[in-house]
Design a protein around this motif. Structure first.
Motif, PDB file in Angstrom:
ATOM      1  N   LEU A 101     -31.269 -42.898  54.538  1.00 27.47           N
ATOM      2  CA  LEU A 101     -29.772 -42.558  54.312  1.00 27.47           C
ATOM      3  C   LEU A 101     -29.820 -41.739  53.119  1.00 27.47           C
ATOM      4  O   LEU A 101     -28.854 -40.772  52.948  1.00 27.47           O
ATOM      5  N   SER A 102     -30.740 -41.744  51.819  1.00 21.04           N
ATOM      6  CA  SER A 102     -31.057 -40.878  50.885  1.00 21.04           C
ATOM      7  C   SER A 102     -31.098 -39.295  51.319  1.00 21.04           C
ATOM      8  O   SER A 102     -30.482 -38.655  50.899  1.00 21.04           O
ATOM      9  N   ASP A 103     -31.932 -39.152  52.356  1.00 26.28           N
ATOM     10  CA  ASP A 103     -31.980 -37.822  52.902  1.00 26.28           C
ATOM     11  C   ASP A 103     -30.860 -37.451  53.547  1.00 26.28           C
ATOM     12  O   ASP A 103     -30.274 -36.240  53.342  1.00 26.28           O
ATOM     13  N   LEU A 104     -29.593 -38.195  54.125  1.00 26.72           N
ATOM     14  CA  LEU A 104     -28.639 -37.839  54.652  1.00 26.72           C
ATOM     15  C   LEU A 104     -27.487 -37.211  53.532  1.00 26.72           C
ATOM     16  O   LEU A 104     -27.275 -36.403  53.553  1.00 26.72           O
ATOM     17  N   LEU A 105     -27.763 -38.123  52.639  1.00 28.13           N
ATOM     18  CA  LEU A 105     -26.894 -37.750  51.649  1.00 28.13           C
ATOM     19  C   LEU A 105     -27.165 -36.922  50.555  1.00 28.13           C
ATOM     20  O   LEU A 105     -26.470 -36.084  50.155  1.00 28.13           O
ATOM     21  N   ALA A 106     -28.604 -36.592  50.560  1.00 29.93           N
ATOM     22  CA  ALA A 106     -28.959 -35.370  49.745  1.00 29.93           C
ATOM     23  C   ALA A 106     -28.344 -34.030  50.439  1.00 29.93           C
ATOM     24  O   ALA A 106     -28.392 -33.156  49.567  1.00 29.93           O
ATOM     25  N   ARG A 107     -28.270 -33.782  51.458  1.00 31.96           N
ATOM     26  CA  ARG A 107     -27.437 -32.621  52.129  1.00 31.96           C
ATOM     27  C   ARG A 107     -25.944 -32.615  51.729  1.00 31.96           C
ATOM     28  O   ARG A 107     -25.524 -31.453  52.104  1.00 31.96           O
ATOM     29  N   ASP A 108     -25.429 -33.792  51.368  1.00 26.73           N
ATOM     30  CA  ASP A 108     -24.080 -33.389  51.000  1.00 26.73           C
ATOM     31  C   ASP A 108     -23.579 -32.874  49.693  1.00 26.73           C
ATOM     32  O   ASP A 108     -24.180 -33.222  48.394  1.00 26.73           O
ATOM     33  N   ALA A 109     -23.147 -31.572  49.812  1.00 28.71           N
ATOM     34  CA  ALA A 109     -22.888 -30.757  48.406  1.00 28.71           C
ATOM     35  C   ALA A 109     -21.969 -31.302  47.610  1.00 28.71           C
ATOM     36  O   ALA A 109     -21.633 -31.010  46.342  1.00 28.71           O
ATOM     37  N   GLY A 110     -21.147 -32.392  48.204  1.00 26.22           N
ATOM     38  CA  GLY A 110     -20.044 -32.848  47.382  1.00 26.22           C
ATOM     39  C   GLY A 110     -20.502 -34.194  46.318  1.00 26.22           C
ATOM     40  O   GLY A 110     -19.754 -34.549  45.717  1.00 26.22           O
ATOM     41  N   ILE A 111     -21.647 -34.353  46.477  1.00 25.38           N
ATOM     42  CA  ILE A 111     -22.229 -35.748  45.600  1.00 25.38           C
ATOM     43  C   ILE A 111     -22.772 -34.850  44.417  1.00 25.38           C
ATOM     44  O   ILE A 111     -23.750 -34.144  44.396  1.00 25.38           O
ATOM     45  N   GLU A 112     -22.356 -35.522  43.166  1.00 31.42           N
ATOM     46  CA  GLU A 112     -22.579 -35.057  42.093  1.00 31.42           C
ATOM     47  C   GLU A 112     -24.048 -35.553  41.794  1.00 31.42           C
ATOM     48  O   GLU A 112     -24.666 -36.787  42.012  1.00 31.42           O
ATOM     49  N   ARG A 113     -24.863 -34.574  41.341  1.00 28.91           N
ATOM     50  CA  ARG A 113     -26.336 -34.957  41.126  1.00 28.91           C
ATOM     51  C   ARG A 113     -26.512 -35.181  39.597  1.00 28.91           C
ATOM     52  O   ARG A 113     -25.962 -34.426  38.725  1.00 28.91           O
TER      53      ARG A 113
END
Length: 463
Positions: A451-463
């Motif tokens: 799931l972390s791999d999938l979320l890593a592609r979401d540019a709307g998540i603040e890093r």
């Protein structure tokens, strides 16, 4: 035992005497039941695989891939030698491609067919000799063609007039010399699903036979392009020889006509050789296919008074299809009453995200309990996935022991071809790993997603 007469099962599916049996034509040659009834593939039990890697899990039997690759190469070598020519076998990478598969098929003496820039880079990363590659595709970009010429791809299969001009500009600019073939449509419609039949006129691949002479004349006048032959692929999952024979006859008429303009050393008749997905599937043995197709070409050439060219073929599914199985864990089970009986829905923790073929083509598969033997009479089941689609079906029609229960491991056979390549993240489900088994050992050859791999592609998540 449940009566087939009162069942909504299709006519081809009989109630089995043993709902735990492993039909040899469907499963890898290494498949067997262990002392406790557990499924063993490549010397490794399904239970051990799941304990190590989880579910869903795509498993590929290295020994089966190598056995089929070498067997197909030997069959066509033998048939070609008996008819006074040579044969070259390309593995159709679209069936299943990763760097490990590239190494296996190359080590077994096969060439490799790719159809996108991505597949080309995987082949090169796997150590493939570019001269042993063929490059297909109906819409190759300028960048893809430039890369293919740059690395020295052995043969580019031209699919349209536009590609001729794109290649003309590339070789003029670079001074390169490039071998090419022209893909033509013979008009033979293979006995298969419409989406799998690729040589009838109304579809996106290739050019019409009557357009070919003009296109070949244009290729021949371009310095740097070396026209080596025609290519024709009539479809996929084909069991008999008849379609290949008829297609070859039509293409040979064109081949003979084109000889007036120069030598044509090769002819590629594609692939599409079928495999067994269920106990009723009866594909032609590869030795019979090879002999039947090659002898048809030899007879056609003799009748026309022309020399038989070197032949090429492109099997993919026939090499990796039956080498693969997918392991799932059973989740929920429900019985649905129907007018003519009942059907049990068995839900598993994967589905159309790891096997889109039933949804795309209505493809049938076979399933078996993987960690034990059943203790009850067979019941008709439909194995379904976890996705929010009523068409999310993994195995449409199958009989399993009536005591199938949540927590059971289920193995679906013959998933080695087109399942992983067509996989997706629908409903944000991570794609499973691919694990190779051989000689009692297993190893990951394609890592699974988290799931972390999938979320890593979401540019709307603040890093």
């Amino acid at each position: 035992m449940q009566s087939a007469v009162s069942s909504p099962a299709p006519g081809w599916l009989a109630v089995p005497d043993d709902a735990d049996d492993l039909v040899p034509a469907v499963w890898p040659a290494s498949a067997e039941r262990g002392p406790d009834g557990e499924l063993i593939i490549g010397g490794v039990s399904a239970d051990a695989l799941v304990r190590t890697y989880g579910t869903p899990l795509q498993v590929i039997d290295e020994g089966e891939v190598r056995r089929r690759a070498s067997g197909i190469r030997a069959a066509f070598d033998t048939a070609a030698a008996a008819n006074g020519t040579t044969a070259r076998v390309y593995y159709a990478g679209k069936a299943l491609l990763n760097t490990t598969i590239v190494r296996w098929v190359m080590e077994e003496g096969l060439n490799l067919d790719v159809c996108t820039g991505g597949e080309l880079e995987v082949a090169l990363a796997g150590g493939a000799d570019a001269a042993r590659l063929g490059f297909h595709g109906n819409n190759k970009s300028v960048a893809e063609l430039e890369r293919a010429v740059e690395v020295g791809v052995g043969t580019i299969v031209i699919d349209s007039e536009i590609e001729i001009e794109r290649l003309a500009a590339i070789v003029a600019r670079t001074g390169a010399s490039q071998r090419v073939m022209l893909r033509v449509n013979s008009g033979v419609h293979a006995e298969t699903h419409d989406f799998l039949a690729t040589a009838h006129e109304d579809q996106k691949f290739g050019t019409a036979l009557d357009s070919a002479p003009g296109l070949v004349a244009r290729i021949r006048e371009i310095e740097g392009l070396d026209f080596v032959g025609l290519h024709c692929h009539i479809g996929s999952q084909i069991f008999g020889v008849a379609g290949f024979r008829e297609s070859a006859a039509r293409v040979l008429d064109l081949h003979q006509e084109l000889l007036a303009g120069g030598d044509i050393p090769e002819l590629n008749l594609g692939g599409g050789f079928g495999i067994a997905y269920t106990r009723v599937d009866t594909p032609e043995p590869i030795e019979n296919l090879a002999e039947g197709i090659v002898s048809a070409v030899a007879e056609g050439c003799a009748a026309r008074g022309i020399s038989i060219p070197a032949l090429s073929f492109e099997p993919g599914r026939a090499i990796v299809g039956n080498a693969g199985i997918t392991l799932y864990e059973v989740g929920t089970i429900k019985d649905v009453a129907l007018e003519n009986g009942s059907r049990r829905y068995v839900s598993v923790d994967g589905g159309m995200s790891d096997n889109a073929r039933p949804a795309l083509y209505g493809a049938e598969f076979s399933a078996r309990l993987a960690a034990r033997l059943g203790d009850a009479d067979p019941v008709l089941v439909r194995v379904v996935g976890r996705h929010c689609e009523s068409g999310d079906i993994v195995v449409d029609h199958e009989y399993l022991p009536g005591d199938v229960a949540p927590g059971d491991l289920l193995a679906v056979a013959a998933t080695g071809a087109y399942c992983a390549p067509l996989s997706s993240n629908y409903n944000h489900v991570p794609r499973p790993p691919i694990v190779a088994v051989n000689g009692g050992e297993s190893r990951v050859i394609v890592r699974g997603e988290s799931l972390s791999d999938l979320l890593a592609r979401d540019a709307g998540i603040e890093r």
